[in-house]
Design an enzyme around this catalytic site. Structure first.
Site, PDB file in Angstrom:
ATOM      1  CB  ALA A   1      -0.886  -0.022   1.239  1.00 19.60           C
TER       2      ALA A   1
ATOM      3  CD  GLU B   1       1.916  -5.427   5.813  1.00 20.13           C
ATOM      4  OE1 GLU B   1       2.698  -6.360   6.117  1.00 20.13           O
ATOM      5  OE2 GLU B   1       1.154  -5.482   4.837  1.00 20.13           O
TER       6      GLU B   1
ATOM      7  N   GLY C   1       0.783  -4.942   1.054  1.00 19.33           N
ATOM      8  CA  GLY C   1      -0.427  -4.977   0.233  1.00 19.33           C
ATOM      9  C   GLY C   1      -0.195  -5.622  -1.119  1.00 19.33           C
TER      10      GLY C   1
ATOM     11  CD  GLU D   1      -2.172  -7.443   3.084  1.00 22.11           C
ATOM     12  OE1 GLU D   1      -1.926  -6.276   2.702  1.00 22.11           O
ATOM     13  OE2 GLU D   1      -2.658  -7.696   4.196  1.00 22.11           O
TER      14      GLU D   1
HETATM   15  N1  CAA Z   1       4.623   3.219  -0.671  1.00 23.65           N
HETATM   16  C1  CAA Z   1       5.021   4.377  -1.214  1.00 23.65           C
HETATM   17  N2  CAA Z   1       6.180   4.517  -1.875  1.00 23.65           N
HETATM   18  C2  CAA Z   1       6.973   3.430  -2.002  1.00 23.65           C
HETATM   19  C3  CAA Z   1       6.617   2.188  -1.457  1.00 23.65           C
HETATM   20  C4  CAA Z   1       5.375   2.100  -0.773  1.00 23.65           C
HETATM   21  N3  CAA Z   1       4.930   0.945  -0.259  1.00 23.65           N
HETATM   22  N4  CAA Z   1       7.614   1.313  -1.715  1.00 23.65           N
HETATM   23  C5  CAA Z   1       8.546   1.982  -2.414  1.00 23.65           C
HETATM   24  N5  CAA Z   1       8.160   3.266  -2.585  1.00 23.65           N
HETATM   25  C6  CAA Z   1       8.875   4.327  -3.281  1.00 23.65           C
HETATM   26  C7  CAA Z   1      10.062   4.839  -2.463  1.00 23.65           C
HETATM   27  O1  CAA Z   1       9.630   5.776  -1.514  1.00 23.65           O
HETATM   28  C8  CAA Z   1      10.907   5.416  -3.541  1.00 23.65           C
HETATM   29  O2  CAA Z   1      10.375   6.670  -3.905  1.00 23.65           O
HETATM   30  P1  CAA Z   1      11.345   7.966  -4.028  1.00 23.65           P
HETATM   31  O3  CAA Z   1      12.264   7.627  -5.163  1.00 23.65           O
HETATM   32  O4  CAA Z   1      10.398   9.070  -4.320  1.00 23.65           O
HETATM   33  O5  CAA Z   1      12.064   8.074  -2.746  1.00 23.65           O
HETATM   34  C9  CAA Z   1      10.703   4.472  -4.725  1.00 23.65           C
HETATM   35  O6  CAA Z   1       9.468   3.809  -4.454  1.00 23.65           O
HETATM   36  C10 CAA Z   1      11.786   3.443  -4.845  1.00 23.65           C
HETATM   37  O7  CAA Z   1      11.929   2.793  -3.593  1.00 23.65           O
HETATM   38  P2  CAA Z   1      13.342   2.522  -2.893  1.00 23.65           P
HETATM   39  O8  CAA Z   1      14.272   3.633  -3.206  1.00 23.65           O
HETATM   40  O9  CAA Z   1      13.082   2.251  -1.455  1.00 23.65           O
HETATM   41  O10 CAA Z   1      13.797   1.217  -3.687  1.00 23.65           O
HETATM   42  P3  CAA Z   1      14.756   0.046  -3.172  1.00 23.65           P
HETATM   43  O11 CAA Z   1      14.997  -0.814  -4.351  1.00 23.65           O
HETATM   44  O12 CAA Z   1      15.922   0.597  -2.429  1.00 23.65           O
HETATM   45  O13 CAA Z   1      13.888  -0.768  -2.082  1.00 23.65           O
HETATM   46  C11 CAA Z   1      11.902  -1.870  -1.285  1.00 23.65           C
HETATM   47  C12 CAA Z   1      12.747  -1.476  -2.496  1.00 23.65           C
HETATM   48  C13 CAA Z   1      12.656  -2.869  -0.419  1.00 23.65           C
HETATM   49  C14 CAA Z   1      10.626  -2.505  -1.815  1.00 23.65           C
HETATM   50  C15 CAA Z   1      11.582  -0.629  -0.434  1.00 23.65           C
HETATM   51  O14 CAA Z   1      11.074   0.375  -1.300  1.00 23.65           O
HETATM   52  C16 CAA Z   1      10.557  -0.859   0.621  1.00 23.65           C
HETATM   53  O15 CAA Z   1      10.857  -1.402   1.658  1.00 23.65           O
HETATM   54  N6  CAA Z   1       9.290  -0.437   0.386  1.00 23.65           N
HETATM   55  C17 CAA Z   1       8.228  -0.544   1.355  1.00 23.65           C
HETATM   56  C18 CAA Z   1       7.698  -1.965   1.476  1.00 23.65           C
HETATM   57  C19 CAA Z   1       6.613  -2.033   2.529  1.00 23.65           C
HETATM   58  O16 CAA Z   1       6.820  -1.735   3.682  1.00 23.65           O
HETATM   59  N7  CAA Z   1       5.397  -2.433   2.125  1.00 23.65           N
HETATM   60  C20 CAA Z   1       4.257  -2.522   3.001  1.00 23.65           C
HETATM   61  C21 CAA Z   1       3.442  -1.264   2.957  1.00 23.65           C
HETATM   62  S1  CAA Z   1       2.172  -1.181   4.202  1.00 23.65           S
HETATM   63  C22 CAA Z   1       0.921  -2.133   3.558  1.00 23.65           C
HETATM   64  O17 CAA Z   1       0.983  -2.635   2.474  1.00 23.65           O
HETATM   65  C23 CAA Z   1      -0.285  -2.275   4.467  1.00 23.65           C
HETATM   66  C24 CAA Z   1      -1.282  -3.284   4.019  1.00 23.65           C
HETATM   67  O18 CAA Z   1      -1.363  -4.364   4.527  1.00 23.65           O
HETATM   68  C25 CAA Z   1      -2.251  -2.973   2.994  1.00 23.65           C
END
Ligand code: CAA
Length: 246
Positions: free
Chosen positions: A94, A160, A137, A140
């Site tokens: 998400a 999460e 998400g 999911e």
């Molecule tokens: N939401 C918003 N933006 C996201 C995102 C997310 N879930 N995941 C990645 N992005 C964005 C980053 O902020 C970044 O944007 P900017 O360039 O503007 O800074 C861009 O995508 C690229 O991301 P990274 O620079 O972090 O890329 P990476 O290759 O170094 O890492 C990754 C990749 C490991 C997937 C890392 O981006 C990450 O950990 N993302 C979050 C994953 C996460 O926590 N997901 C769960 C979300 S909560 C949820 O989903 C709740 C639910 O149950 C519904």
């Protein structure tokens, strides 16, 4: 969810990924590419298309997915639907930036994420072709589909906990069923990721075992019913059973 670890390329081999937009009432899609593929144009195709955000599932994107699914569901030509992302990410979860400042009242009052469920209520078979990150998400979302074809680089996880929250779109329930309680708890409690291969192995090792245990309990429970006794007795006495739902 059934998870098949094989090249998503196999599935998409006959499907040109040239971006094509299908217009819907109210304009074109902003966050997804939508097309009908195959010789008979009978495969609905949705590609998540927010590459800079690793296909983070913002509200607008999920609304568009819902709209595209409605369109394919109503289209008699379409027999099945494929949802995919990019090589790097199916979806990284998400949209955290969108969620960051949400309050409890907004989430609870607006039943936040409820509309995501549309993916799991589509009557036609929905296949997720996953490569790269399928996190939070994203994982999911994939699990809401009927079948997951996972590529070699696919990574599944529910991170999460690392954000101080929990899965909010069925992860605790569907992951448990897909990979078993033990691994599901490990993933949810640590935020660690697993490969498609590991997920597939766990699915067979744990879910089957748990399913068998449940089945055995239910089987045993039939021995507490009169109908089970009647059915077996009728067989032995070579007559038709007179079941009474007891
Ligand atoms: N939401 C918003 N933006 C996201 C995102 C997310 N879930 N995941 C990645 N992005 C964005 C980053 O902020 C970044 O944007 P900017 O360039 O503007 O800074 C861009 O995508 C690229 O991301 P990274 O620079 O972090 O890329 P990476 O290759 O170094 O890492 C990754 C990749 C490991 C997937 C890392 O981006 C990450 O950990 N993302 C979050 C994953 C996460 O926590 N997901 C769960 C979300 S909560 C949820 O989903 C709740 C639910 O149950 C519904």
């Amino acid at each position: 969810m059934s998870l098949l670890c094989r090249s998503t390329g196999l599935l998409l081999k006959h499907i040109s990924l040239t971006p094509t937009f299908i217009s819907v009432a109210g304009g074109q899609y902003q966050y997804i590419l939508v097309d009908k593929k195959g010789e008979k144009k009978n495969v609905g195709f949705i590609q998540l298309n927010r590459p800079k955000a690793l296909n983070a599932l913002c509200d607008g994107l999920m609304m568009e997915v819902g709209k595209a699914l409605d369109t394919f569901e109503a289209d008699r030509e379409v027999g099945a639907i494929i949802i995919t992302g990019s090589e790097k990410a199916f979806a990284a979860g998400a949209d955290i930036k969108e969620m960051q400042n949400r309050t409890f009242q907004e989430c609870y009052g607006g039943n936040f994420l409820a509309h995501w469920n549309r993916v799991s209520t589509v009557k036609k078979p929905v296949i997720a072709a996953v490569n790269g990150f399928a996190l939070g998400g994203g994982c999911e979302f994939a699990m809401m589909c009927d079948i997951i074809y996972a590529g070699e680089k696919a990574q599944f996880g529910q991170p999460e906990i690392l954000l101080g929250t929990i899965p909010g779109a069925g992860g605790t329930q569907r992951l448990t069923r897909a990979v078993g309680k033990s691994l599901a708890m490990e993933l949810v409690l640590t935020g660690d990721r697993i490969s498609a291969q590991e997920a597939k192995q766990s699915a067979f090792e744990l879910t089957l075992a748990e399913g068998n245990r449940l089945e055995k309990r239910l089987f045993h429970a039939t021995f507490a019913t009169e109908d089970r006794k009647e059915g077996m007795t009728a067989f032995v006495e070579k007559r038709k059973a007179a079941f009474q739902d007891k």
